[in-house]
Enzyme design. Structure first.
Site, PDB file in Angstrom:
ATOM      1  N   SER A  16      22.058   4.435 -29.398  1.00  0.00           N
ATOM      2  CA  SER A  16      22.337   5.301 -30.160  1.00  0.00           C
ATOM      3  C   SER A  16      21.292   4.915 -30.818  1.00  0.00           C
ATOM      4  O   SER A  16      21.087   6.080 -31.754  1.00  0.00           O
ATOM      5  CB  SER A  16      23.111   6.438 -29.465  1.00  0.00           C
ATOM      6  OG  SER A  16      23.837   6.128 -30.301  1.00  0.00           O
ATOM      7  N   ASN A  17      22.228   4.446 -31.671  1.00  0.00           N
ATOM      8  CA  ASN A  17      21.922   3.727 -33.270  1.00  0.00           C
ATOM      9  C   ASN A  17      21.034   3.322 -33.099  1.00  0.00           C
ATOM     10  O   ASN A  17      19.655   3.766 -34.016  1.00  0.00           O
ATOM     11  CB  ASN A  17      23.301   3.167 -33.648  1.00  0.00           C
ATOM     12  CG  ASN A  17      24.048   3.261 -34.379  1.00  0.00           C
ATOM     13  OD1 ASN A  17      24.406   4.382 -35.083  1.00  0.00           O
ATOM     14  ND2 ASN A  17      25.348   3.198 -33.661  1.00  0.00           N
ATOM     15  N   MET A  93      27.056  -6.496 -28.442  1.00  0.00           N
ATOM     16  CA  MET A  93      28.684  -6.574 -27.489  1.00  0.00           C
ATOM     17  C   MET A  93      28.374  -8.009 -27.306  1.00  0.00           C
ATOM     18  O   MET A  93      29.582  -8.780 -26.624  1.00  0.00           O
ATOM     19  CB  MET A  93      28.498  -6.179 -26.343  1.00  0.00           C
ATOM     20  CG  MET A  93      28.708  -4.888 -26.295  1.00  0.00           C
ATOM     21  SD  MET A  93      30.042  -4.143 -27.526  1.00  0.00           S
ATOM     22  CE  MET A  93      31.524  -4.012 -27.217  1.00  0.00           C
ATOM     23  N   ARG A  94      27.875  -9.179 -27.975  1.00  0.00           N
ATOM     24  CA  ARG A  94      28.049 -10.584 -27.700  1.00  0.00           C
ATOM     25  C   ARG A  94      29.108 -11.019 -29.538  1.00  0.00           C
ATOM     26  O   ARG A  94      27.817 -10.899 -30.485  1.00  0.00           O
ATOM     27  CB  ARG A  94      26.358 -11.699 -27.852  1.00  0.00           C
ATOM     28  CG  ARG A  94      26.170 -11.353 -26.711  1.00  0.00           C
ATOM     29  CD  ARG A  94      27.621 -11.760 -25.537  1.00  0.00           C
ATOM     30  NE  ARG A  94      26.956 -13.556 -25.824  1.00  0.00           N
ATOM     31  CZ  ARG A  94      28.148 -14.330 -24.803  1.00  0.00           C
ATOM     32  NH1 ARG A  94      29.331 -13.844 -24.033  1.00  0.00           N
ATOM     33  NH2 ARG A  94      28.281 -15.296 -24.641  1.00  0.00           N
ATOM     34  N   LEU A  96      28.262 -13.973 -32.635  1.00  0.00           N
ATOM     35  CA  LEU A  96      27.508 -15.077 -32.895  1.00  0.00           C
ATOM     36  C   LEU A  96      27.905 -15.995 -33.576  1.00  0.00           C
ATOM     37  O   LEU A  96      28.818 -16.310 -34.282  1.00  0.00           O
ATOM     38  CB  LEU A  96      26.211 -14.183 -34.073  1.00  0.00           C
ATOM     39  CG  LEU A  96      25.540 -12.812 -33.363  1.00  0.00           C
ATOM     40  CD1 LEU A  96      25.078 -12.301 -34.564  1.00  0.00           C
ATOM     41  CD2 LEU A  96      24.380 -13.442 -32.061  1.00  0.00           C
ATOM     42  N   ASN A 110      25.130  -4.920 -39.807  1.00  0.00           N
ATOM     43  CA  ASN A 110      26.332  -4.404 -38.438  1.00  0.00           C
ATOM     44  C   ASN A 110      26.589  -3.075 -38.494  1.00  0.00           C
ATOM     45  O   ASN A 110      26.626  -3.079 -39.554  1.00  0.00           O
ATOM     46  CB  ASN A 110      27.543  -5.123 -38.060  1.00  0.00           C
ATOM     47  CG  ASN A 110      27.793  -4.818 -36.653  1.00  0.00           C
ATOM     48  OD1 ASN A 110      27.621  -4.305 -35.555  1.00  0.00           O
ATOM     49  ND2 ASN A 110      29.206  -4.924 -36.892  1.00  0.00           N
ATOM     50  N   HIS A 112      29.806  -0.919 -38.058  1.00  0.00           N
ATOM     51  CA  HIS A 112      31.286  -0.806 -37.123  1.00  0.00           C
ATOM     52  C   HIS A 112      31.877   0.106 -37.338  1.00  0.00           C
ATOM     53  O   HIS A 112      31.804   1.252 -38.481  1.00  0.00           O
ATOM     54  CB  HIS A 112      32.365  -1.573 -37.616  1.00  0.00           C
ATOM     55  CG  HIS A 112      33.174  -1.774 -36.860  1.00  0.00           C
ATOM     56  ND1 HIS A 112      33.642  -2.207 -36.042  1.00  0.00           N
ATOM     57  CD2 HIS A 112      34.406  -1.009 -37.733  1.00  0.00           C
ATOM     58  CE1 HIS A 112      34.984  -1.982 -35.403  1.00  0.00           C
ATOM     59  NE2 HIS A 112      35.822  -1.230 -36.631  1.00  0.00           N
ATOM     60  N   ASP A 148      33.865  -7.757 -38.240  1.00  0.00           N
ATOM     61  CA  ASP A 148      33.595  -7.104 -39.229  1.00  0.00           C
ATOM     62  C   ASP A 148      34.760  -7.126 -40.562  1.00  0.00           C
ATOM     63  O   ASP A 148      35.274  -6.655 -40.665  1.00  0.00           O
ATOM     64  CB  ASP A 148      34.872  -6.157 -38.652  1.00  0.00           C
ATOM     65  CG  ASP A 148      34.844  -6.127 -37.294  1.00  0.00           C
ATOM     66  OD1 ASP A 148      33.002  -6.164 -36.491  1.00  0.00           O
ATOM     67  OD2 ASP A 148      35.818  -5.764 -36.397  1.00  0.00           O
TER      68      ASP A 148
END
Ligand code: GRF
Length: 226
Positions: A16-17, A93-94, A96, A110, A112, A148
């Protein structure tokens, strides 16, 4: 007019993003093109958004590689071959590897779903409800090897309501994400974001407070560049 920034979105699922970025990039004057979508999951719903918009996509399944580093090298090569200038992680969902992250430092971002540095990692909405915060939100940040943890580019805050559960709160934050991610990419595409150690600085008229940008869902406070 300056060339539009060539952006790749890395996804694993719903996308959706990605959809919000594709929609934003349709606007005249938007400084970025979503040039490529890479999914590590075959059949990810987000691949349909790329197809519908006529955007090139690739499936690079992590399971086909012996280790994280070799998967990351395959993704890296695909991005470089296509002249990608900015990578947007959008529900990818990995983790890096440090080598990949270092190779794209300052060009890898990213989103979050929390107001970082609060509620890193998994289940940020649950963490927010457990902590009893009254404001929650989302953050676009540069990716660094720590999860994050990179320099914050932009943030959007949403209220937490008394009767919120994880689902309701996640939906309100997701709406804010869909406004925030395109805004952050616009700032980068306009050349207004620079990274200085742990900080990202926003140049120009709506620099905001200390480099982060506050918006209300659906109503960015950063005006379009004149
Ligand atoms: C979003 O909440 C994003 O913040 C997080 O993963 C979710 C991805 O959703 N990193 P979508 O695939 O963009 O719909």
């Amino acid at each position: 007019m300056a060339a539009r920034l060539r952006v790749a979105a890395l996804i694993s699922g719903r996308g959706s993003n990605l959809e919000a970025l594709i929609e934003a990039a349709r606007a005249p004057g938007y400084p970025a093109d979503i040039a490529l979508v890479v999914s590590n999951v075959a059949g990810a719903v987000g691949l349909g958004h790329a197809a519908a918009a006529g955007i090139d996509s690739l499936v690079i399944e992590h399971g086909a590689y012996p280790d994280r580093e070799s998967f990351d090298r395959a993704v890296d090569a695909a991005l470089r071959e296509r002249g990608i200038e900015l990578i947007c992680l959008a529900g990818f969902m990995r983790l890096l590897s440090p080598a990949f992250v270092t190779g794209w430092l300052g060009r890898l971002i990213n989103i979050h779903p929390s107001l970082l540095p609060a509620f890193k990692g998994l289940h940020p909405h649950r963490q927010a409800l457990e902590a009893g915060v009254k404001l929650h939100g989302c953050t676009v940040h540069f990716v660094t090897p720590e999860i994050d943890d990179g320099p914050i580019i932009a943030q959007a805050a949403v209220p937490v309501r008394e009767d919120d559960d994880e689902t309701a709160l996640a939906a309100r934050v997701l709406a804010a994400e869909h406004a925030l991610y395109p805004l952050a990419v616009r700032l980068i595409g306009d050349g207004r974001v620079s990274m200085h150690g742990r900080h990202a600085r926003i140049l120009g008229p709506a620099a905001g407070d200390g480099g982060a940008v506050f918006i209300n869902p659906g109503s960015p406070s950063v005006p379009d560049k004149e």
